[in-house]
Design a protein around this motif. Structure first.
Motif, PDB file in Angstrom:
ATOM      1  N   ASP A 298      11.858  15.009  -1.540  1.00 16.84           N
ATOM      2  CA  ASP A 298      13.004  15.883  -1.734  1.00 16.84           C
ATOM      3  C   ASP A 298      13.313  15.892  -3.221  1.00 16.84           C
ATOM      4  OD1 ASP A 298      16.157  16.621  -1.536  1.00 16.84           O
ATOM      5  OD2 ASP A 298      15.086  17.243   0.260  1.00 16.84           O
ATOM      6  N   GLY A 299      13.599  17.038  -3.805  1.00 14.24           N
ATOM      7  CA  GLY A 299      13.755  17.135  -5.247  1.00 14.24           C
ATOM      8  C   GLY A 299      12.408  17.355  -5.911  1.00 14.24           C
ATOM      9  N   LYS A 300      12.413  17.375  -7.238  1.00 11.12           N
ATOM     10  CA  LYS A 300      11.206  17.699  -7.982  1.00 11.12           C
ATOM     11  C   LYS A 300      10.838  16.591  -8.956  1.00 11.12           C
ATOM     12  CE  LYS A 300      11.866  22.734  -7.870  1.00 11.12           C
ATOM     13  NZ  LYS A 300      12.014  23.960  -8.704  1.00 11.12           N
ATOM     14  N   LEU A 301       9.533  16.339  -9.047  1.00  6.41           N
ATOM     15  CA  LEU A 301       9.004  15.455 -10.071  1.00  6.41           C
ATOM     16  C   LEU A 301       8.772  16.250 -11.342  1.00  6.41           C
ATOM     17  CD1 LEU A 301       6.342  13.637  -7.856  1.00  6.41           C
ATOM     18  CD2 LEU A 301       8.584  12.758  -8.525  1.00  6.41           C
TER      19      LEU A 301
ATOM     20  N   ASN B  47       0.809  -1.220   0.000  1.00  7.59           N
ATOM     21  CA  ASN B  47       0.000   0.000   0.000  1.00  7.59           C
ATOM     22  C   ASN B  47       0.839   1.265   0.000  1.00  7.59           C
ATOM     23  OD1 ASN B  47      -2.470  -1.313  -0.041  1.00  7.59           O
ATOM     24  ND2 ASN B  47      -2.647  -1.376   2.185  1.00  7.59           N
ATOM     25  N   ALA B  48       2.165   1.130   0.149  1.00  6.03           N
ATOM     26  CA  ALA B  48       3.029   2.311   0.181  1.00  6.03           C
ATOM     27  C   ALA B  48       4.404   1.940  -0.355  1.00  6.03           C
ATOM     28  CB  ALA B  48       3.141   2.854   1.604  1.00  6.03           C
ATOM     29  N   ALA B  49       5.078   2.942  -0.884  1.00  2.00           N
ATOM     30  CA  ALA B  49       6.428   2.743  -1.418  1.00  2.00           C
ATOM     31  C   ALA B  49       7.198   4.043  -1.297  1.00  2.00           C
ATOM     32  CB  ALA B  49       6.385   2.279  -2.871  1.00  2.00           C
ATOM     33  N   VAL B  50       8.521   3.920  -1.259  1.00  2.39           N
ATOM     34  CA  VAL B  50       9.385   5.091  -1.274  1.00  2.39           C
ATOM     35  C   VAL B  50      10.537   4.806  -2.223  1.00  2.39           C
ATOM     36  CG1 VAL B  50      10.663   4.304   0.756  1.00  2.39           C
ATOM     37  CG2 VAL B  50      10.734   6.715   0.116  1.00  2.39           C
ATOM     38  N   THR B  51      10.902   5.808  -3.020  1.00  2.00           N
ATOM     39  CA  THR B  51      11.948   5.653  -4.033  1.00  2.00           C
ATOM     40  C   THR B  51      13.018   6.722  -3.840  1.00  2.00           C
ATOM     41  OG1 THR B  51      10.389   4.714  -5.609  1.00  2.00           O
ATOM     42  CG2 THR B  51      12.414   5.620  -6.515  1.00  2.00           C
ATOM     43  N   PHE B  52      14.282   6.303  -3.946  1.00  2.03           N
ATOM     44  CA  PHE B  52      15.423   7.207  -3.837  1.00  2.03           C
ATOM     45  C   PHE B  52      16.174   7.200  -5.162  1.00  2.03           C
ATOM     46  CE2 PHE B  52      14.591   5.544   0.397  1.00  2.03           C
ATOM     47  CZ  PHE B  52      14.615   6.685   1.187  1.00  2.03           C
ATOM     48  N   ALA B  53      16.476   8.381  -5.677  1.00  2.68           N
ATOM     49  CA  ALA B  53      17.176   8.506  -6.956  1.00  2.68           C
ATOM     50  C   ALA B  53      18.407   9.391  -6.784  1.00  2.68           C
ATOM     51  CB  ALA B  53      16.253   9.103  -8.011  1.00  2.68           C
TER      52      ALA B  53
ATOM     53  N   ASN C 196      13.377  15.476 -11.925  1.00  2.00           N
ATOM     54  CA  ASN C 196      14.247  16.516 -12.467  1.00  2.00           C
ATOM     55  C   ASN C 196      15.556  16.547 -11.678  1.00  2.00           C
ATOM     56  OD1 ASN C 196      12.391  17.391 -14.417  1.00  2.00           O
ATOM     57  ND2 ASN C 196      11.337  18.711 -12.939  1.00  2.00           N
ATOM     58  N   LEU C 197      16.547  15.881 -12.215  1.00  2.00           N
ATOM     59  CA  LEU C 197      17.866  15.882 -11.594  1.00  2.00           C
ATOM     60  C   LEU C 197      18.884  16.313 -12.637  1.00  2.00           C
ATOM     61  CD1 LEU C 197      17.952  12.604  -9.419  1.00  2.00           C
ATOM     62  CD2 LEU C 197      17.748  14.965  -8.636  1.00  2.00           C
ATOM     63  N   GLN C 198      19.601  17.401 -12.353  1.00  2.37           N
ATOM     64  CA  GLN C 198      20.650  17.908 -13.236  1.00  2.37           C
ATOM     65  C   GLN C 198      21.814  18.399 -12.396  1.00  2.37           C
ATOM     66  OE1 GLN C 198      18.350  20.897 -15.411  1.00  2.37           O
ATOM     67  NE2 GLN C 198      18.477  19.618 -17.248  1.00  2.37           N
ATOM     68  N   GLY C 199      23.004  18.340 -12.965  1.00  2.00           N
ATOM     69  CA  GLY C 199      24.184  18.805 -12.259  1.00  2.00           C
ATOM     70  C   GLY C 199      25.004  17.649 -11.741  1.00  2.00           C
ATOM     71  N   ASP C 200      25.733  17.899 -10.666  1.00  3.18           N
ATOM     72  CA  ASP C 200      26.605  16.883 -10.074  1.00  3.18           C
ATOM     73  C   ASP C 200      26.117  16.541  -8.667  1.00  3.18           C
ATOM     74  OD1 ASP C 200      28.191  17.064 -12.337  1.00  3.18           O
ATOM     75  OD2 ASP C 200      29.535  18.546 -11.432  1.00  3.18           O
ATOM     76  N   PHE C 201      26.143  15.255  -8.350  1.00  2.00           N
ATOM     77  CA  PHE C 201      25.785  14.762  -7.022  1.00  2.00           C
ATOM     78  C   PHE C 201      24.443  15.336  -6.554  1.00  2.00           C
ATOM     79  CE2 PHE C 201      30.493  14.617  -7.106  1.00  2.00           C
ATOM     80  CZ  PHE C 201      30.634  13.243  -7.048  1.00  2.00           C
ATOM     81  N   GLN C 202      23.429  14.988  -7.303  1.00  2.00           N
ATOM     82  CA  GLN C 202      22.065  15.407  -6.983  1.00  2.00           C
ATOM     83  C   GLN C 202      21.243  14.194  -6.558  1.00  2.00           C
ATOM     84  OE1 GLN C 202      21.082  18.801  -7.131  1.00  2.00           O
ATOM     85  NE2 GLN C 202      23.317  18.946  -7.361  1.00  2.00           N
ATOM     86  N   ALA C 203      20.207  14.426  -5.772  1.00  2.00           N
ATOM     87  CA  ALA C 203      19.386  13.326  -5.270  1.00  2.00           C
ATOM     88  C   ALA C 203      17.947  13.772  -5.113  1.00  2.00           C
ATOM     89  CB  ALA C 203      19.927  12.822  -3.936  1.00  2.00           C
ATOM     90  N   ALA C 204      17.052  12.802  -5.155  1.00  2.00           N
ATOM     91  CA  ALA C 204      15.623  13.068  -4.980  1.00  2.00           C
ATOM     92  C   ALA C 204      14.980  11.845  -4.345  1.00  2.00           C
ATOM     93  CB  ALA C 204      14.959  13.386  -6.318  1.00  2.00           C
ATOM     94  N   ALA C 205      13.815  12.053  -3.753  1.00  2.00           N
ATOM     95  CA  ALA C 205      13.044  10.945  -3.188  1.00  2.00           C
ATOM     96  C   ALA C 205      11.569  11.270  -3.307  1.00  2.00           C
ATOM     97  CB  ALA C 205      13.419  10.707  -1.731  1.00  2.00           C
TER      98      ALA C 205
END
Length: 730
Positions: A689-692, A652-658, A713-722
């Motif tokens: 954290d970060g942008k869809l 029923n729930a999930a979390v993703t790290f990119a 939306n991940l651009q640049g160096d050493f960026q992360a989102a969740a």
């Protein structure tokens, strides 16, 4: 292999687990989850493997096993027959499970079936030598939920004279005959643990081992075997396993003369023998293994589920790991009451639940040259003992933890000056130091008593909820001069038995205390130590980018629920790499979150970010620690990207790290295709954290998220989102 129908053995397939024995064909069959394991007694009374793989129909029954043909006179059938446990004798050339020397010089041992017992989901098969009163009991137990099979063996000396065990394993796993197998295993060193390796299995033998007296980071006692070219994560046959032993160990992967693959594991036979007196027995470690038809990703998830449900303390419902702060990087050895209280206030302000004082609180400990072994509270640093600090920590709604290294001693210590004979040593030979310390010989009863008593006293006198149990060097000079020369090599077994017994006794007497296994990083992580400890320390390398690969490799064998992952300072101490605080948190939030940064150097905006991230982690903690892990994009082999997804047990729930290493040539971050969701359920997506991407729908079906995917939306160096997903109530 001949399969026929035996109506008298037909049983409802709805039964989740069973052990059956066919008296007519002399065949044992163990079924659980989606796995069947079959072996039988052949005409020479040897225990012969017949099948290990996807669960068969309840009506499928195997013909009586027969010795398999050899290859000319050079390789008789004893070498080509797939045996569950075979002794060295009768012209055996493949890896033996047991090798014994008798007092008269005889070294031939031939084991035959004697009897068996079935009690619930536990099977014991008893073997005996053809002429001597040497018995071996093979023990099998399959986990109903995962089909992971636990094996071990007990060697019993019922002769009238002592004998010497020169090699012993927990058993041998045999795979179906094939030429296209691929082996995966884990290698490493300090600050570079958990490297996933793979190689084709070819004729000959591959040895994974540690000769270090402990598990070691150079190899970890885990393996996985699949077919070369099969899909990495989602499909294909995978046989996998791990050895539950924290001492020197060996796993042999051997392709024999007829292209069968045998996997044999147990204590390392290097520098080993074990003198077994009349009436004595030796129990081998547990060797666990499983099978899946659904790829290496499924193999990991099954192991994680098994560890949570059957191995860890508190199983089948181990506690969630609290958010931890450790003061080592802030203060080093220079701990004192006032400075620790100030750090505790800062840690509490961001939502930390456990405050841990690391090295330096005891004895005359000013650096790593002195004090180990003298486990009294330093009266200068803590003039009123630990109680004022512990009370302060409790007033801030945190529990209190402490670092210890019970198995070690500095030569510059009161303990060593009083008991120089308590360390591993060879009489008259130099004593090699590592990190300015020596290894206490825990095999000695007096050393075992000392270690238990000081830990028990420490816990009795202080309200301590957690011990970080460290172990910062490997063995050298593994002598035990206090016993007879023929018994000295028992140190490899007795040391580990006493280590486990101390941990077990402490847990029984202090059931609320939790323990972390740490060994200069990940040098003692295995299914043996994990039965007594609540969490493990994967690596001293806390660089958040390096940790993506370290944590990826770790989770092939072990659950994220025990994987401590700290947020530390930037630039990192090891690589001097600068990473944002958000990136560091998201990297660590894929495991059990800890914070080790020097909070005295943080700015107000750092505390605000940390407070937000800690609160987010608490919302997703159960999904990360107890959910199903999917590796969507691997960080291995120089990948610019890494994506993991954790799905709750009820889906029923999930979390993703990119994570993005660096952008190039205007290429966007790869689309993320989720897994493990319920296709027909509707899920709401939320960026943590970060942008869809701007066109991401707020709500869509599980099928949409898995088939259409998600863009970040991940651009640049050493960026992360969740981002997270939750089922929308009807």
């Amino acid at each position: 292999m001949t399969i026929f129908i035996a109506p008298q053995l037909i049983r409802a397939q709805t039964e989740n687990a069973s052990i059956r024995f066919d008296k007519q064909t002399q065949v044992f069959r163990i079924d659980a989850a989606d796995v069947s394991y079959v072996f039988g007694i052949n005409e020479k009374k040897a225990i012969q493997t017949l099948y290990w793989g996807k669960r068969l129909n309840a009506a499928d029954t195997f013909a009586a096993p027969v010795y398999e043909p050899g290859v000319a006179a050079f390789d008789a059938s004893n070498n080509t027959t797939r045996q569950e446990f075979v002794a060295w004798g009768a012209g055996l050339y493949v890896e033996p499970d047991l090798k014994i020397t008798f007092p008269d010089g005889n070294r031939d041992l031939v084991l035959q079936y004697v009897s068996h017992t079935i009690a619930g989901n536990h099977l014991t098969v008893r073997l005996k030598d053809i002429s001597r009163e040497v018995y071996v009991e093979l023990q099998y137990e399959m986990d109903p939920a995962t089909g992971v099979l636990r094996r071990s063996a007990e060697v019993q000396n019922k002769t009238s004279s002592p004998l010497t065990i020169e090699q012993v394993s927990s058993g041998t796993w045999t795979l179906p005959r094939a030429q296209d197998y691929r082996l995966r295993y884990l290698t490493g060193r300090w600050a570079g643990e958990w490297n996933l390796r793979e190689q084709l299995i070819q004729p000959g033998k591959t040895i994974l081992e540690s000769r270090r007296g402990s598990t070691g980071a150079q190899n970890n006692p885990w393996f996985a075997i699949d077919r070369n070219g099969s899909n990495d994560q989602d499909s294909g046959d995978v046989w996998f396993g791990g050895l539950g032993w924290s001492g020197s160990w060996k796993i042999s992967i051997e392709q024999d003369q007829v292209q069968q693959v045998r996997v044999t594991g147990g204590p390392n036979s290097f520098d080993f023998d074990y003198r077994l007196a009349p009436g004595e027995s030796l129990q081998t470690p547990y060797f666990y293994a499983g099978y899946t038809h659904d790829g290496i990703g499924s193999a990991s998830r099954l192991l994680h589920r098994f560890e949570l449900g059957s191995v860890l303390p508190g199983a089948p419902h181990p506690k969630l790991r609290p958010v931890l702060y450790n003061s080592w990087e802030a203060t080093g050895f220079n701990v004192n009451e006032a400075a620790q209280e100030a750090l505790a206030e800062k840690a509490a302000s961001i939502g930390v639940e456990r405050f841990v004082v690391d090295d330096g609180w005891f004895g005359k400990r000013a650096d790593d040259h002195a004090g180990l072994g003298d486990w009294y509270v330093n009266p200068v640093k803590f003039p009123n003992g630990l109680k004022p600090l512990i009370d302060k920590v409790h007033s801030l709604n945190m529990d209190f933890g402490l670092w210890v290294e019970p198995e070690m001693v500095n030569p510059d210590s009161d303990l060593y000056r009083k008991h120089p004979d308590w360390v591993l040593n060879f009489t008259g030979r130099p004593r090699t130091e590592g990190r300015n310390q020596l290894v206490l010989n825990l095999a000695r009863p007096d050393v075992r008593e000392y270690v238990f008593n000081f830990l028990d006293k420490l816990l009795n006198e202080n309200d301590i909820a957690f011990l970080k149990w460290d172990y910062n060097r490997n063995w050298s000079e593994p002598g035990w001069p206090a016993v007879a020369p023929e018994d000295e090599k028992k140190v490899y077994i007795t040391y580990e038995q006493n280590l486990y017994s101390i941990l077990e006794q402490l847990r029984k007497k202090h059931p609320a205390v939790e323990i972390e296994s740490c060994s200069g990083g990940g040098s003692r992580v295995d299914l043996g130590i994990m039965h007594y400890t609540d969490e493990v320390w994967p690596s001293d390398n806390t660089d958040a980018f390096d940790r993506l690969k370290i944590q990826d490799g770790f989770t092939y064998a072990y659950t994220p629920a025990v994987m401590m992952a700290w947020v530390t300072d930037s630039p990192s101490q090891l690589n001097h790499r600068t990473l944002s605080l958000d990136y560091r948190f998201l990297s660590s939030m894929q495991g059990s979150l800890g914070i080790g940064a020097n909070l005295n150097d943080w700015k107000p905006e750092d505390f605000a970010t940390a407070k937000k991230m800690v609160a987010q982690y608490k919302q997703i903690r159960e999904i990360v620690q107890r959910g199903s892990l999917y590796r969507l994009i691997s960080p291995q082999n120089g990948s610019e990207h890494s994506v993991t997804e954790s799905v709750s047990a009820d889906q029923n729930a999930a979390v993703t790290f990119a994570f993005l290493h660096s952008s190039g040539m205007l290429y966007p971050f790869p689309r993320i295709y989720l897994r493990g969701l319920k296709p027909d359920s509707m899920y709401r997506i939320e960026a943590l954290d970060g942008k869809l991407a701007s066109d991401t729908p707020a709500v869509a079906s599980g099928a949409f998220w898995m088939q259409n995917g998600v863009d970040v939306n991940l651009q640049g160096d050493f960026q992360a989102a969740a981002f997270s997903l939750k089922v929308v109530a009807n």
